[in-house]
Design a protein around this motif. Structure first.
Motif, short mmCIF file in Angstrom:
data_model
loop_
_atom_site.label_atom_id
_atom_site.label_comp_id
_atom_site.label_asym_id
_atom_site.label_seq_id
_atom_site.Cartn_x
_atom_site.Cartn_y
_atom_site.Cartn_z
N PRO A 246 0.82 -1.22 0.00
CA PRO A 246 0.00 0.00 0.00
C PRO A 246 0.85 1.27 0.00
O PRO A 246 1.82 1.37 0.75
CB PRO A 246 -0.82 -0.12 1.28
N TRP A 247 0.43 2.23 -0.87
CA TRP A 247 1.14 3.48 -1.00
C TRP A 247 0.40 4.60 -0.27
O TRP A 247 -0.83 4.57 -0.18
CB TRP A 247 1.27 3.86 -2.48
N PRO A 248 1.10 5.60 0.23
CA PRO A 248 0.43 6.73 0.87
C PRO A 248 -0.54 7.41 -0.09
O PRO A 248 -0.23 7.64 -1.27
CB PRO A 248 1.58 7.66 1.24
N GLY A 249 -1.71 7.74 0.43
CA GLY A 249 -2.73 8.34 -0.40
C GLY A 249 -2.41 9.72 -0.91
O GLY A 249 -3.00 10.18 -1.89
N ASP A 250 -1.45 10.42 -0.27
CA ASP A 250 -1.17 11.79 -0.69
C ASP A 250 -0.20 11.87 -1.86
O ASP A 250 0.04 12.97 -2.40
CB ASP A 250 -0.64 12.61 0.49
N THR A 251 0.38 10.75 -2.29
CA THR A 251 1.30 10.77 -3.44
C THR A 251 0.93 9.78 -4.53
O THR A 251 1.41 9.91 -5.66
CB THR A 251 2.74 10.47 -2.98
N ILE A 252 0.11 8.79 -4.23
CA ILE A 252 -0.14 7.72 -5.19
C ILE A 252 -0.82 8.22 -6.46
O ILE A 252 -0.52 7.76 -7.57
CB ILE A 252 -0.96 6.59 -4.53
N PHE A 253 -1.71 9.19 -6.34
CA PHE A 253 -2.44 9.66 -7.51
C PHE A 253 -1.54 10.48 -8.44
O PHE A 253 -1.65 10.40 -9.66
CB PHE A 253 -3.67 10.46 -7.08
N MET A 254 -0.64 11.25 -7.85
CA MET A 254 0.33 11.99 -8.65
C MET A 254 1.21 11.02 -9.44
O MET A 254 1.48 11.23 -10.63
CB MET A 254 1.18 12.87 -7.75
N ARG A 255 1.65 9.95 -8.79
CA ARG A 255 2.51 8.98 -9.47
C ARG A 255 1.76 8.29 -10.61
O ARG A 255 2.32 8.05 -11.69
CB ARG A 255 3.01 7.95 -8.46
N ALA A 256 0.48 7.99 -10.38
CA ALA A 256 -0.32 7.37 -11.44
C ALA A 256 -0.52 8.34 -12.60
O ALA A 256 -0.43 7.96 -13.78
CB ALA A 256 -1.67 6.94 -10.89
N ARG A 257 -0.79 9.60 -12.29
CA ARG A 257 -0.98 10.60 -13.33
C ARG A 257 0.29 10.78 -14.16
O ARG A 257 0.23 11.07 -15.36
CB ARG A 257 -1.39 11.92 -12.69
N GLN A 258 1.44 10.59 -13.54
CA GLN A 258 2.72 10.72 -14.25
C GLN A 258 3.08 9.47 -15.05
O GLN A 258 4.10 9.43 -15.71
CB GLN A 258 3.82 11.05 -13.25
N GLY A 259 2.24 8.44 -14.99
CA GLY A 259 2.42 7.27 -15.84
C GLY A 259 3.03 6.06 -15.18
O GLY A 259 3.27 5.04 -15.85
N GLU A 260 3.24 6.11 -13.86
CA GLU A 260 3.86 4.97 -13.18
C GLU A 260 2.90 3.80 -13.01
O GLU A 260 3.33 2.64 -13.01
CB GLU A 260 4.38 5.42 -11.81
#
Length: 332
Positions: A246-260
């Motif tokens: 599980p990833w922290p909720g405050d960064t996971i969406f940014m990482r997904a948006r960046q294509g990870e």
């Protein structure tokens, strides 16, 4: 000797709440011309009056079955419920419009289950109006699940930058921790995999958000990650899925948006939906994953404040149409 080619199955729209912006969205989309034949489950009179008010050169034709649908110039409407009154108030809660939205949806679901439709795209309904009409459901997702007898389902919101699938949906925030389990987590992960495959992603990269700040910080801020989420991720990996967290909720969406990552599994409604909606409602699409057919919807409500004023933008409905066609082309 081969017989005549069968006409493609039509895509179906549901009108949603007739007092909201659904009729205008659908009329404008038909006026643009559709990339695939479609039929509307709703009220022919409402759509005819909407087209007239908007000055759209469209004919509205009542149907008794889906048939092959139409693509432009004509809106084919199927209504197995009563006609709504001519003086139905627009932009206000009305029990008749609420009950109609439910009836249109149920009839479309039944025809989709019978194999008569390619996919289902729903315009917004109003929960308060539906409740006033005697229907006690929190929203589209739960109606679809109950009507189809689907036990394993989830809500996913998507746009061109982000896909988010929810473990829990319409429950109070205080009830979320008790609703989490390894079974709920693995179900959501598998549904995220299925949704990505339907969208044409051959090897989905799935990221799972933690529930607590910093994903629990090793148990300092909560133990749901250790009890439920991490074991489900390990189980999914053993099944061959590419999943992490599980990833922290405050960064996971940014990482997904960046294509990870290709999709994020979020633990509760606002955790997952705020990031998608922050990117804009114009292109957001609501998808119910796990049904026996593809269902997409707009990422906004009935907008009573602008209903009947000619201001509604069909961008989200257009995006929902594109998504429905894409996912039904890869339907599993």
């Amino acid at each position: 000797m081969n017989g005549p080619a069968r006409a493609p199955l039509p895509l179906a729209f549901t009108l949603g709440d007739a007092a909201g912006i659904g009729p205008e969205l659908i009329a404008r989309l038909f006026a643009e011309g559709l990339p695939h034949p479609a039929v509307v489950y709703g009220d022919a009179g409402v759509l005819a009056r909407t087209c007239q008010a908007l000055g759209l050169d469209l004919q509205v034709q009542s149907l008794d079955r889906p048939g092959a649908g139409t693509t432009g110039g004509v809106i084919g409407v199927l209504n197995r419920w009563q006609a709504l009154p001519v003086d139905l108030p627009v932009g206000r809660l009305d029990a008749r419009a609420g009950r109609g939205a439910y009836e249109y949806l149920c009839h479309a679901i039944d025809d989709a289950q019978a194999g008569l439709l390619r996919a289902l795209v729903t315009a917004p309904l109003h929960k308060g109006a539906m409740h006033a009409g005697g229907i006690d459901f929190p929203g589209h997702t739960e109606i679809l699940a109950v009507r189809t007898g689907t036990a394993d389902y989830a809500m996913m919101l998507a746009n061109e930058e982000l896909r988010v699938l929810l473990v829990t949906i319409h429950i109070a925030l205080a009830d979320v921790p008790a609703a989490l389990s390894q079974a709920a987590e693995i179900r959501a992960i598998r549904l995220a995999q299925r949704a990505c495959l339907q969208a044409g992603i051959a090897r989905p990269r799935i990221a799972v958000a933690g529930l607590n700040p910093h994903a629990g910080e090793g148990g300092v801020f909560g133990n749901e990650e250790a009890l439920h989420i991490a074991p489900a991720i390990a189980q999914a990996r053993a099944e061959g899925l590419d999943v992490s967290g599980p990833w922290p909720g405050d960064t996971i969406f940014m990482r997904a948006r960046q294509g990870e990552f290709d999709v994020v599994v979020a633990q509760y409604h606002d955790q997952g939906l705020i990031p998608v909606k922050y990117l804009g409602l114009d292109e957001g699409v609501n998808i119910t994953v796990g049904l026996p057919f593809v269902r997409t919807s707009v990422d906004h409500g009935t907008a009573f404040d602008i209903a009947g004023k000619g201001l509604a933008d069909p961008a989200s409905l257009r995006a929902a149409l594109r998504m429905a066609l894409r996912m039904s082309a890869h339907d599993l």
